[in-house]
Scaffold this motif. Structure first.
Motif, PDB file in Angstrom:
ATOM      1  N   THR A  42      60.653  90.875  39.422  1.00  0.00           N
ATOM      2  CA  THR A  42      60.093  90.088  39.706  1.00  0.00           C
ATOM      3  C   THR A  42      60.800  88.769  40.854  1.00  0.00           C
ATOM      4  O   THR A  42      60.076  89.167  41.874  1.00  0.00           O
TER       5      THR A  42
ATOM      6  N   SER B  65      52.335  86.838  45.677  1.00  0.00           N
ATOM      7  CA  SER B  65      51.688  86.552  44.483  1.00  0.00           C
ATOM      8  C   SER B  65      50.836  87.245  44.043  1.00  0.00           C
ATOM      9  O   SER B  65      50.400  87.659  44.413  1.00  0.00           O
ATOM     10  N   ASP B  66      51.522  87.522  43.332  1.00  0.00           N
ATOM     11  CA  ASP B  66      50.558  88.940  41.999  1.00  0.00           C
ATOM     12  C   ASP B  66      50.300  88.308  40.506  1.00  0.00           C
ATOM     13  O   ASP B  66      50.486  87.557  40.048  1.00  0.00           O
TER      14      ASP B  66
ATOM     15  N   THR C 290      53.519  83.731  40.979  1.00  0.00           N
ATOM     16  CA  THR C 290      52.791  82.858  41.900  1.00  0.00           C
ATOM     17  C   THR C 290      54.372  82.530  43.105  1.00  0.00           C
ATOM     18  O   THR C 290      55.257  83.350  42.613  1.00  0.00           O
ATOM     19  N   ALA C 291      53.665  82.639  43.852  1.00  0.00           N
ATOM     20  CA  ALA C 291      54.979  82.463  45.127  1.00  0.00           C
ATOM     21  C   ALA C 291      55.394  81.632  45.036  1.00  0.00           C
ATOM     22  O   ALA C 291      56.492  81.555  45.245  1.00  0.00           O
ATOM     23  N   GLU C 292      55.144  80.367  44.066  1.00  0.00           N
ATOM     24  CA  GLU C 292      55.911  79.165  44.178  1.00  0.00           C
ATOM     25  C   GLU C 292      56.903  79.305  42.952  1.00  0.00           C
ATOM     26  O   GLU C 292      57.995  78.906  42.934  1.00  0.00           O
ATOM     27  N   TYR C 293      56.415  79.900  42.368  1.00  0.00           N
ATOM     28  CA  TYR C 293      56.761  80.441  41.135  1.00  0.00           C
ATOM     29  C   TYR C 293      59.257  81.095  41.146  1.00  0.00           C
ATOM     30  O   TYR C 293      59.412  81.000  40.659  1.00  0.00           O
ATOM     31  N   ARG C 294      58.078  82.564  42.604  1.00  0.00           N
ATOM     32  CA  ARG C 294      58.952  83.504  42.767  1.00  0.00           C
ATOM     33  C   ARG C 294      60.224  82.244  43.968  1.00  0.00           C
ATOM     34  O   ARG C 294      61.372  82.598  43.576  1.00  0.00           O
TER      35      ARG C 294
END
Ligand code: FAD
Length: 278
Positions: free
Chosen positions: A190, A251-252, A256-260
């Motif tokens: 991830t 984001s996938d 999400t991009a924020e979680y990454r």
């Protein structure tokens, strides 16, 4: 699904492989372990007219050390890289790729040439300031890993180039870590973080940090590197907060991009802590 029809050759030398690529035109493709290319062909996202299989080309497989440099043949399988413990960071990252089946077929050259930002070995080679040796129609050239990965599945390779070797420095007294976060064991990262650090008298003399799956290519976390250079080993937390600067994570369905971005900050701290302790 069944791939579209294609021709197949298995040349016996690098010169023959280069000739097959030249004569096969733009739609000819090299085949290494097939663990990225064949799934794409089965989904008909790739439809090469000719596959040039590298498995019979001598001299492309194996790992050797020359002075302070490790030279890894492009056709070396992930399992063989993982088994060479003296390789340190590269061996450890290879051991985290997928499952034994993938590791016994997939090759380091295929992983580098494919240019998938979710792959582990490109990030590690970028963190180590490694080099990619390429044979093209005009001869050999060596490309710094930092210049090799240029965009989403886009590298400095031309359609008639063959990656023959990956070179990385011997780490000496530097510490290293590769932190890979996955939702399920054996998944793609991830987010992943490779760190290489050198300590000097209670201070961090140097830190190299690269990120997996935080943008279209492996990305060096330059803001963290700058904040850590010369800093005390106790001052990691504020530097790790800079981990997502200059990134553009996707984001996938996994995150999400924020979680990454959050993961990058956490994993950078863990990676640097582990590297310093090693
Ligand atoms: P191939 O599929 O044969 O080729 C890939 C591309 O590179 C093709 O375009 C081919 O033409 C080109 N190419 C191959 N060799 C060369 C060369 N020497 N010179 C120039 N071009 C070349 N990877 C990870 O990093 N982490 C993972 O967690 C992970 N999980 C996976 C899980 C599954 C289920 C599968 C199927 C794959 C996974 N992979 C993962 C990818 C795996 O590591 C692949 O083996 C690797 O990305 C591609 O290597 P390959 O030798 O199979 O290349």
């Amino acid at each position: 699904m069944i791939p579209a029809e294609f021709e197949y050759v298995a040349p016996q030398s690098l010169d023959e492989a280069l000739a097959a690529l030249r004569d096969g035109g733009e739609d000819a493709k090299l085949l290494a372990g097939g663990h990225s290319l064949l799934p794409l062909m089965k989904l008909r996202l790739a439809a090469p007219s000719l596959l040039v299989d590298l498995r019979r080309v001598p001299g492309l497989e194996g790992i050797r050390r020359e002075g302070d440099t490790w030279r890894i043949g492009a056709m070396t399988r992930h399992a063989a890289v993982a088994a060479e413990q003296d390789l340190g960071l590269v061996a450890h990252a290879a051991s985290l790729i997928a499952d034994p089946q993938v590791r016994h077929r997939g090759t380091i050259g295929g992983s580098i040439a494919h240019g998938d930002a979710a792959s582990d070995l490109p990030t590690v080679v970028v963190a180590l300031d490694g080099e990619i040796v390429v044979h093209g129609q005009e001869g050999e050239r060596t490309i710094p890993a930092g210049d090799f990965f240029q965009g989403f599945f886009e590298t400095a390779l031309g359609p008639r180039d063959v990656v023959t070797e990956i070179r990385v420095p011997k780490l000496g007294t530097s510490g290293w870590s590769y932190q890979k976060f996955t939702r399920r064991a054996q998944d793609w990262a991830t987010v992943g973080v490779a760190a290489v650090t050198r300590r000097d008298d209670g201070k961090i003399a140097e830190a190299a940090i690269a990120l997996t799956n935080m943008g279209p290519t492996p990305i060096r976390a330059r803001a963290v590197e700058g904040a850590l250079a010369g800093a005390s080993v106790d001052s990691l937390a504020p530097a790790a907060e800079l981990a997502d600067e200059g990134t553009s994570p996707p984001s996938d369905t996994n995150a999400t991009a924020e979680y990454r971005r959050h993961l990058a900050r956490v994993l950078v701290r863990r990676a640097v802590e582990e590297a310093l302790a090693r």
